[in-house]
Write a protein that holds these residues in place. Structure first.
Motif, PDB file in Angstrom:
ATOM      1  N   GLU A  87       0.808  -1.218   0.000  1.00 21.82           N
ATOM      2  CA  GLU A  87       0.000   0.000   0.000  1.00 21.82           C
ATOM      3  C   GLU A  87       0.844   1.273   0.000  1.00 21.82           C
ATOM      4  O   GLU A  87       0.373   2.340  -0.380  1.00 21.82           O
ATOM      5  N   SER A  88       2.106   1.159   0.422  1.00 19.44           N
ATOM      6  CA  SER A  88       2.970   2.341   0.465  1.00 19.44           C
ATOM      7  C   SER A  88       3.677   2.595  -0.859  1.00 19.44           C
ATOM      8  O   SER A  88       4.379   3.597  -1.006  1.00 19.44           O
ATOM      9  N   ASP A  89       3.498   1.714  -1.839  1.00 18.51           N
ATOM     10  CA  ASP A  89       4.112   1.909  -3.153  1.00 18.51           C
ATOM     11  C   ASP A  89       3.601   3.192  -3.802  1.00 18.51           C
ATOM     12  O   ASP A  89       2.447   3.580  -3.611  1.00 18.51           O
ATOM     13  N   SER A  90       4.448   3.803  -4.610  1.00 27.47           N
ATOM     14  CA  SER A  90       4.008   4.955  -5.404  1.00 27.47           C
ATOM     15  C   SER A  90       3.035   4.488  -6.472  1.00 27.47           C
ATOM     16  O   SER A  90       2.988   3.294  -6.822  1.00 27.47           O
ATOM     17  N   ASP A  91       2.257   5.424  -7.010  1.00 29.17           N
ATOM     18  CA  ASP A  91       1.338   5.080  -8.098  1.00 29.17           C
ATOM     19  C   ASP A  91       2.096   4.471  -9.279  1.00 29.17           C
ATOM     20  O   ASP A  91       1.615   3.542  -9.929  1.00 29.17           O
ATOM     21  N   LEU A  92       3.293   5.009  -9.543  1.00 29.95           N
ATOM     22  CA  LEU A  92       4.094   4.509 -10.661  1.00 29.95           C
ATOM     23  C   LEU A  92       4.502   3.057 -10.435  1.00 29.95           C
ATOM     24  O   LEU A  92       4.416   2.224 -11.359  1.00 29.95           O
ATOM     25  N   ALA A  93       4.919   2.739  -9.224  1.00 25.29           N
ATOM     26  CA  ALA A  93       5.331   1.365  -8.914  1.00 25.29           C
ATOM     27  C   ALA A  93       4.166   0.396  -9.049  1.00 25.29           C
ATOM     28  O   ALA A  93       4.305  -0.696  -9.612  1.00 25.29           O
ATOM     29  N   VAL A  94       3.003   0.787  -8.533  1.00 26.74           N
ATOM     30  CA  VAL A  94       1.825  -0.084  -8.626  1.00 26.74           C
ATOM     31  C   VAL A  94       1.428  -0.285 -10.090  1.00 26.74           C
ATOM     32  O   VAL A  94       1.083  -1.390 -10.511  1.00 26.74           O
ATOM     33  N   GLN A  95       1.495   0.787 -10.865  1.00 30.33           N
ATOM     34  CA  GLN A  95       1.155   0.697 -12.282  1.00 30.33           C
ATOM     35  C   GLN A  95       2.092  -0.261 -13.007  1.00 30.33           C
ATOM     36  O   GLN A  95       1.654  -1.097 -13.805  1.00 30.33           O
ATOM     37  N   VAL A  96       3.380  -0.161 -12.723  1.00 27.68           N
ATOM     38  CA  VAL A  96       4.361  -1.054 -13.354  1.00 27.68           C
ATOM     39  C   VAL A  96       4.086  -2.508 -12.976  1.00 27.68           C
ATOM     40  O   VAL A  96       4.104  -3.400 -13.828  1.00 27.68           O
ATOM     41  N   LYS A  97       3.840  -2.755 -11.701  1.00 22.58           N
ATOM     42  CA  LYS A  97       3.560  -4.116 -11.247  1.00 22.58           C
ATOM     43  C   LYS A  97       2.313  -4.666 -11.933  1.00 22.58           C
ATOM     44  O   LYS A  97       2.293  -5.816 -12.397  1.00 22.58           O
ATOM     45  N   ALA A  98       1.261  -3.848 -11.998  1.00 24.74           N
ATOM     46  CA  ALA A  98       0.006  -4.290 -12.603  1.00 24.74           C
ATOM     47  C   ALA A  98       0.189  -4.646 -14.075  1.00 24.74           C
ATOM     48  O   ALA A  98      -0.203  -5.726 -14.534  1.00 24.74           O
ATOM     49  N   ILE A  99       0.805  -3.737 -14.830  1.00 23.71           N
ATOM     50  CA  ILE A  99       0.978  -3.937 -16.267  1.00 23.71           C
ATOM     51  C   ILE A  99       1.907  -5.118 -16.550  1.00 23.71           C
ATOM     52  O   ILE A  99       1.630  -5.947 -17.429  1.00 23.71           O
ATOM     53  N   SER A 100       2.999  -5.212 -15.804  1.00 23.22           N
ATOM     54  CA  SER A 100       3.978  -6.271 -16.058  1.00 23.22           C
ATOM     55  C   SER A 100       3.438  -7.642 -15.672  1.00 23.22           C
ATOM     56  O   SER A 100       3.653  -8.620 -16.386  1.00 23.22           O
ATOM     57  N   LEU A 101       2.733  -7.722 -14.559  1.00 17.90           N
ATOM     58  CA  LEU A 101       2.152  -9.010 -14.151  1.00 17.90           C
ATOM     59  C   LEU A 101       1.088  -9.464 -15.145  1.00 17.90           C
ATOM     60  O   LEU A 101       0.987 -10.660 -15.460  1.00 17.90           O
ATOM     61  N   LYS A 102       0.319  -8.519 -15.663  1.00 16.09           N
ATOM     62  CA  LYS A 102      -0.671  -8.869 -16.683  1.00 16.09           C
ATOM     63  C   LYS A 102       0.024  -9.365 -17.946  1.00 16.09           C
ATOM     64  O   LYS A 102      -0.379 -10.376 -18.535  1.00 16.09           O
ATOM     65  N   ALA A 103       1.082  -8.675 -18.348  1.00 17.28           N
ATOM     66  CA  ALA A 103       1.814  -9.057 -19.559  1.00 17.28           C
ATOM     67  C   ALA A 103       2.463 -10.424 -19.410  1.00 17.28           C
ATOM     68  O   ALA A 103       2.613 -11.165 -20.397  1.00 17.28           O
ATOM     69  N   LEU A 104       2.838 -10.786 -18.185  1.00 19.55           N
ATOM     70  CA  LEU A 104       3.468 -12.085 -17.932  1.00 19.55           C
ATOM     71  C   LEU A 104       2.449 -13.167 -17.581  1.00 19.55           C
ATOM     72  O   LEU A 104       2.809 -14.219 -17.053  1.00 19.55           O
ATOM     73  N   ASN A 105       1.172 -12.873 -17.878  1.00 18.94           N
ATOM     74  CA  ASN A 105       0.091 -13.850 -17.681  1.00 18.94           C
ATOM     75  C   ASN A 105      -0.030 -14.297 -16.217  1.00 18.94           C
ATOM     76  O   ASN A 105      -0.121 -15.490 -15.915  1.00 18.94           O
ATOM     77  N   GLN A 106      -0.051 -13.316 -15.334  1.00 10.99           N
ATOM     78  CA  GLN A 106      -0.273 -13.561 -13.908  1.00 10.99           C
ATOM     79  C   GLN A 106      -1.518 -12.780 -13.479  1.00 10.99           C
ATOM     80  O   GLN A 106      -1.419 -11.787 -12.742  1.00 10.99           O
TER      81      GLN A 106
END
Length: 237
Positions: A87-106
């Motif tokens: 929850e303490s992640d920056s918006d940018l970090a959360v966005q990167v995690k979301a997009i990358s995990l989706k791209a890696l089929n997670q």
């Protein structure tokens, strides 16, 4: 006297080391700016990596991860900032995690991150991502809620990009939501093929060139009408 001399040598060594580190930091900061101006992605990655070694900061790590993700290097992005929900992640970090995990089929892990983003700043585009991921993970009821929100809040000029063809294309965001709604309706009741097709026709009425909706419609129509030459089921006495 000997101890005093050793102490002076240690202080001099520390001073030289600090000076060298400061010089390196200034060098790579200037290098980073130049690579950005030139649009050199590899140079930007190199500069940020060196800066993260010399003077690490959360902002620099987040920026490096974003550069990786924006260059479709999703595994490297996640290796930089991790995959945990924080929850303490920056918006940018959360966005990167979301997009990358989706791209890696997670999808399950990606869904967690998109939920955080949506909690912070809800919107139609995030609703689409949530609905899509919930369909993938079997949460049709949750997807239906996001779809209803998205249809109500999508603007006429809003577009969504698709990549199932060699040439990416954009379609109306509202049409994209209606396509998802058709998938949810079919998932809820596999016998309701006509209802799902009717929704796909609604999406295609908004955008006749919506390729993914056309493919989904063809797939559903093939379930209604078996291919020519397929023997009819035998009648039982």
């Amino acid at each position: 006297m000997k101890r005093f001399t050793i102490a002076l040598l240690c202080l001099a060594t520390l001073s030289m080391s600090a000076q060298t580190t400061n010089e390196l930091q200034k060098h790579y900061e200037a290098f980073y700016k130049e690579m950005r101006l030139q649009g050199d992605v590899n140079g930007v990655v190199s500069a940020l990596t060196h800066l993260n070694v010399i003077a690490p900061t959360t902002a620099r790590k987040d920026t490096l991860a974003y550069v990786y993700a924006n260059n479709n290097q999703h595994l490297q992005a996640l290796n930089t900032i991790g995959i945990e929900k924080n929850e303490s992640d920056s918006d940018l970090a959360v966005q990167v995690k979301a997009i990358s995990l989706k791209a890696l089929n997670q999808p399950k892990r990606a869904l967690e991150q998109f939920e955080v983003l949506n909690k912070r700043n809800p919107g139609a585009y995030l609703a689409y991502e949530l609905a899509d991921l919930k369909i993938q993970t079997g949460d049709n009821a949750g997807a239906a809620e996001n779809i209803a929100y998205g249809i109500a809040n999508a603007k006429e000029e809003d577009k969504y990009a698709f990549y199932e063809r060699q040439q990416p294309y954009e379609t109306s965001l509202k049409a994209a939501f209606i396509h998802l709604k058709a998938l949810v309706e079919y998932n809820k009741d596999k016998n309701n093929v006509d209802g799902a097709i009717a929704l796909l026709d609604e999406a295609l009425a908004i955008d006749p060139n919506f390729n993914l909706a056309s493919l989904s419609k063809q797939a559903l129509e093939s379930r209604k009408s078996p291919p020519a030459g397929t023997p009819a089921p035998e009648k039982k006495d």
